[in-house]
Write an enzyme that holds these catalytic residues in place. Structure first.
Site, PDB file in Angstrom:
ATOM      1  N   ASP A  99      14.053  39.845  -1.699  1.00  0.00           N
ATOM      2  CA  ASP A  99      12.965  39.971  -0.724  1.00  0.00           C
ATOM      3  C   ASP A  99      11.830  38.977  -0.984  1.00  0.00           C
ATOM      4  O   ASP A  99      10.946  38.815  -0.142  1.00  0.00           O
ATOM      5  CB  ASP A  99      12.374  41.389  -0.738  1.00  0.00           C
ATOM      6  CG  ASP A  99      13.323  42.432  -0.175  1.00  0.00           C
ATOM      7  OD1 ASP A  99      14.237  42.040   0.581  1.00  0.00           O
ATOM      8  OD2 ASP A  99      13.162  43.623  -0.501  1.00  0.00           O
ATOM      9  N   ARG A 149      23.454  36.229   7.322  1.00  0.00           N
ATOM     10  CA  ARG A 149      24.345  35.689   6.298  1.00  0.00           C
ATOM     11  C   ARG A 149      25.680  36.436   6.268  1.00  0.00           C
ATOM     12  O   ARG A 149      26.757  35.829   6.271  1.00  0.00           O
ATOM     13  CB  ARG A 149      23.645  35.786   4.929  1.00  0.00           C
ATOM     14  CG  ARG A 149      24.532  35.531   3.714  1.00  0.00           C
ATOM     15  CD  ARG A 149      23.796  35.883   2.420  1.00  0.00           C
ATOM     16  NE  ARG A 149      23.418  37.286   2.344  1.00  0.00           N
ATOM     17  CZ  ARG A 149      24.244  38.266   1.989  1.00  0.00           C
ATOM     18  NH1 ARG A 149      25.504  38.001   1.708  1.00  0.00           N
ATOM     19  NH2 ARG A 149      23.824  39.515   1.920  1.00  0.00           N
ATOM     20  N   ARG A 167      19.196  48.489  11.471  1.00  0.00           N
ATOM     21  CA  ARG A 167      18.002  48.435  10.635  1.00  0.00           C
ATOM     22  C   ARG A 167      17.699  49.811  10.057  1.00  0.00           C
ATOM     23  O   ARG A 167      18.284  50.806  10.439  1.00  0.00           O
ATOM     24  CB  ARG A 167      16.798  47.959  11.470  1.00  0.00           C
ATOM     25  CG  ARG A 167      16.788  46.484  11.848  1.00  0.00           C
ATOM     26  CD  ARG A 167      16.506  45.546  10.680  1.00  0.00           C
ATOM     27  NE  ARG A 167      15.460  46.040   9.793  1.00  0.00           N
ATOM     28  CZ  ARG A 167      14.150  45.929  10.018  1.00  0.00           C
ATOM     29  NH1 ARG A 167      13.719  45.347  11.112  1.00  0.00           N
ATOM     30  NH2 ARG A 167      13.279  46.389   9.148  1.00  0.00           N
ATOM     31  N   ASN A 169      16.018  51.936   6.251  1.00  0.00           N
ATOM     32  CA  ASN A 169      16.331  51.968   4.826  1.00  0.00           C
ATOM     33  C   ASN A 169      17.759  52.495   4.628  1.00  0.00           C
ATOM     34  O   ASN A 169      18.444  52.844   5.588  1.00  0.00           O
ATOM     35  CB  ASN A 169      15.286  52.795   4.047  1.00  0.00           C
ATOM     36  CG  ASN A 169      15.217  54.232   4.531  1.00  0.00           C
ATOM     37  OD1 ASN A 169      16.224  54.844   4.887  1.00  0.00           O
ATOM     38  ND2 ASN A 169      14.017  54.789   4.552  1.00  0.00           N
ATOM     39  N   CYS A 261      15.572  34.050   5.766  1.00  0.00           N
ATOM     40  CA  CYS A 261      16.405  35.094   6.364  1.00  0.00           C
ATOM     41  C   CYS A 261      16.751  34.786   7.825  1.00  0.00           C
ATOM     42  O   CYS A 261      17.531  35.494   8.442  1.00  0.00           O
ATOM     43  CB  CYS A 261      15.739  36.463   6.242  1.00  0.00           C
ATOM     44  SG  CYS A 261      14.241  36.620   7.199  1.00  0.00           S
TER      45      CYS A 261
END
Length: 361
Positions: A99, A149, A167, A169, A261
């Site tokens: 991150d 990726r 998307r 968590n 990203c």
């Protein structure tokens, strides 16, 4: 009675107070588990210190209806934590290293890179497809991933599958997989699943031939104020020399390519017999076009030792004053050399087109 009370108060005032080190983290369960593990190690090393964990939400945690690559913000999961660091509200911050951008804001540095967990990606299958692999999933099955990726590499390998953004968590993504019928499988980092204790959900670990991983994936980085030598010394003992050198090479490769990203860039590193091997690749968004190559450099993994301070100690945002400088520079040069090789083969054009297409959609 009052005399005893005053004596107790005076004794308390005169006793040395334990220094409190404030540790910033994201609020997600995985972020807390990762931070707790780092704090547990620090507590064992420094029993005379007290540690307080301060959790907060980041931009990336709040914007859940947009693909990460579309938000156009490099510090999605770090900005709010860095503000707290800048204002002296926390002394150090624990991040997933992947991150952290390869160029940090002025005044910050990565003061420690902890030993890496398995950096590869894992496939988690919908309960009705347990026992399958990506190859054996039915035609047109939808696979969820928030990563360009992963999608670019896997589309190239598994053209019978459809890849769609997901998307949230880890808990949210697993719930979407299990409770909705939209996804047959999702791709997640193996390290995150292992840290959460969800080993039983790993249906398949993807080898580098199928999907190389993100720069820094599987490692934790501890970000601190660059001039806070006291805290740098405190966390520096957490550096894992092999992980550090692999991640310096990976971050140097990404920085020199000017990737992020919003474009598909991936790596694979290995250390063997004093050689550091770095494989890197870039892909078009649909995976149809790619350039990959491997280079190696002689780098002996050093034992930690004490060095005098450097004039400019940072390499790709990392400060490791207790690790010999030579191997760090060799790792950085390896990353730059591989990036230059890919650029000479046309990587810039692939990345530019991928960036434009991503921005346009």
């Amino acid at each position: 009675m009052s005399g005893n009370g005053n004596a107790a108060a005076t004794a308390e005032e005169n006793s040395p107070k334990m220094r409190v080190i404030r540790v910033g983290t994201r609020k997600s369960q995985l972020a807390r588990i990762q931070t707790d593990s780092v704090v547990a190690t620090l507590k064992a090393l420094y029993p005379g210190l007290q540690f307080e964990i301060i959790a907060m939400s980041t931009t990336g945690d709040k914007i859940l209806d947009t693909a990460l690559s579309k938000i156009g913000e490099k510090s999605l999961f770090t900005k709010e934590l860095e503000h707290a660091l800048e204002k002296n509200e926390v002394d150090l911050v624990v991040h997933s290293l992947k991150d952290l951008p390869t160029v940090l804001p002025p005044g910050f540095t990565i003061g420690a890179i902890c030993k890496r967990e398995n950096p590869h990606d894992a496939v988690v299958f919908h309960p009705k497809f347990v026992g399958k692999t990506l190859e054996t999933l039915p035609e047109k099955s939808v696979v969820g991933t928030s990563s360009l990726r992963r999608a670019a590499q896997l589309q190239r390998k598994f053209s019978h599958l459809e890849f769609r953004s997901i998307r949230g968590n880890l808990n949210t993504r697993l719930r979407k997989l299990d409770e909705q019928q939209e996804f047959s499988a999702i791709i997640l980092a193996t390290a995150g699943l292992q840290r959460m204790g969800w080993h039983n959900r790993v249906g398949q670990i993807l080898p580098p031939e199928e999907c190389m991983y993100a720069v820094g994936q599987g490692a934790l980085g501890v970000e601190v104020r660059a001039k806070d030598q006291d805290i740098l010394d405190l966390v520096g003992v957490l550096h894992d020399p092999e992980t550090l050198l692999r991640c310096i090479a990976e971050r140097a490769f990404l920085r020199h390519l000017e990737g992020g990203c919003s474009v598909p860039v991936a790596v694979h590193t290995a250390m063997k017999d004093g050689q550091l091997y770095l494989t890197g690749g870039v892909w078009s968004l649909d995976g149809s076009d790619s350039i990959q190559d491997t280079m190696q450099a002689t780098i002996h993994v050093p034992a930690q030792h004490e060095d005098g301070p450097e004039d400019d100690p940072q390499l790709v945002g990392i400060t490791a004053g207790n690790i010999p400088r030579g191997p760090q520079l060799a790792a950085q040069n390896l990353g730059i050399s591989l990036a230059n090789l890919l650029l000479s083969k046309g990587a810039k054009n692939i990345l530019d087109v991928a960036r434009q297409l991503n921005d346009a959609h």
